[in-house]
Design a protein around this motif. Structure first.
Motif, short mmCIF file in Angstrom:
data_model
loop_
_atom_site.label_atom_id
_atom_site.label_comp_id
_atom_site.label_asym_id
_atom_site.label_seq_id
_atom_site.Cartn_x
_atom_site.Cartn_y
_atom_site.Cartn_z
N PHE A 128 32.94 32.17 37.65
CA PHE A 128 33.02 33.23 36.65
C PHE A 128 33.91 34.44 37.28
CE2 PHE A 128 31.55 37.17 34.66
CZ PHE A 128 31.84 37.00 33.59
N LEU A 129 33.18 35.04 38.29
CA LEU A 129 33.95 36.02 38.75
C LEU A 129 35.49 36.00 39.27
CD1 LEU A 129 31.13 37.42 40.77
CD2 LEU A 129 31.99 38.32 38.80
N LEU A 130 35.71 34.61 39.70
CA LEU A 130 36.99 34.39 40.34
C LEU A 130 38.19 34.25 39.11
CD1 LEU A 130 36.54 31.96 43.18
CD2 LEU A 130 37.44 34.23 43.24
N GLU A 131 37.58 33.67 37.90
CA GLU A 131 38.38 33.30 36.75
C GLU A 131 38.71 34.51 36.04
OE1 GLU A 131 36.48 30.20 34.67
OE2 GLU A 131 37.41 28.75 36.06
N ASN A 132 38.09 35.70 35.94
CA ASN A 132 38.09 36.81 35.12
C ASN A 132 39.02 37.93 36.08
OD1 ASN A 132 37.87 39.19 33.78
ND2 ASN A 132 36.15 38.16 32.67
N ASP A 133 40.05 38.31 35.52
CA ASP A 133 40.96 39.42 36.18
C ASP A 133 40.50 40.68 36.02
OD1 ASP A 133 42.61 37.36 37.21
OD2 ASP A 133 44.12 37.54 35.52
N HIS A 134 39.49 40.81 34.93
CA HIS A 134 39.28 42.25 34.89
C HIS A 134 37.94 42.56 35.36
CE1 HIS A 134 42.21 42.82 31.68
NE2 HIS A 134 41.92 41.62 31.27
N ILE A 135 37.32 41.90 36.12
CA ILE A 135 35.92 42.24 36.90
C ILE A 135 36.24 42.55 38.19
CG2 ILE A 135 33.86 41.52 37.25
CD1 ILE A 135 33.64 39.96 34.99
N THR A 136 36.31 43.54 38.61
CA THR A 136 36.29 43.93 40.17
C THR A 136 35.34 44.60 40.71
OG1 THR A 136 37.48 45.92 39.50
CG2 THR A 136 38.96 43.96 39.58
N GLY A 137 35.04 44.43 42.14
CA GLY A 137 34.07 45.15 42.66
C GLY A 137 32.70 44.95 42.42
N GLU A 138 32.33 43.84 41.85
CA GLU A 138 30.96 43.74 41.24
C GLU A 138 30.19 42.88 42.36
OE1 GLU A 138 29.11 44.91 38.64
OE2 GLU A 138 30.95 46.29 38.27
#
Length: 47
Positions: A26-36
């Motif tokens: 999920f995190l890898l596929e979403n370009d808008h989530i960073t540093g979580e």
């Protein structure tokens, strides 16, 4: 020990490796989530 950990979880389950993998994908596929930091712990630790 596993039963004790299971009872501490709000979901009543212990995470399987696949559960962790789904969160990573999920995190890898979403370009808008960073540093979580995502705790995959069934609600055992809630900040």
């Amino acid at each position: 020990m596993r039963e004790r950990l299971r009872k501490l979880s709000l979901t009543g389950k212990i995470a399987k490796p696949e559960d962790i993998a789904h969160a990573v994908v999920f995190l890898l596929e979403n370009d808008h989530i960073t540093g979580e930091v995502v705790d995959v712990n069934g609600g055992r630790l809630m900040d």
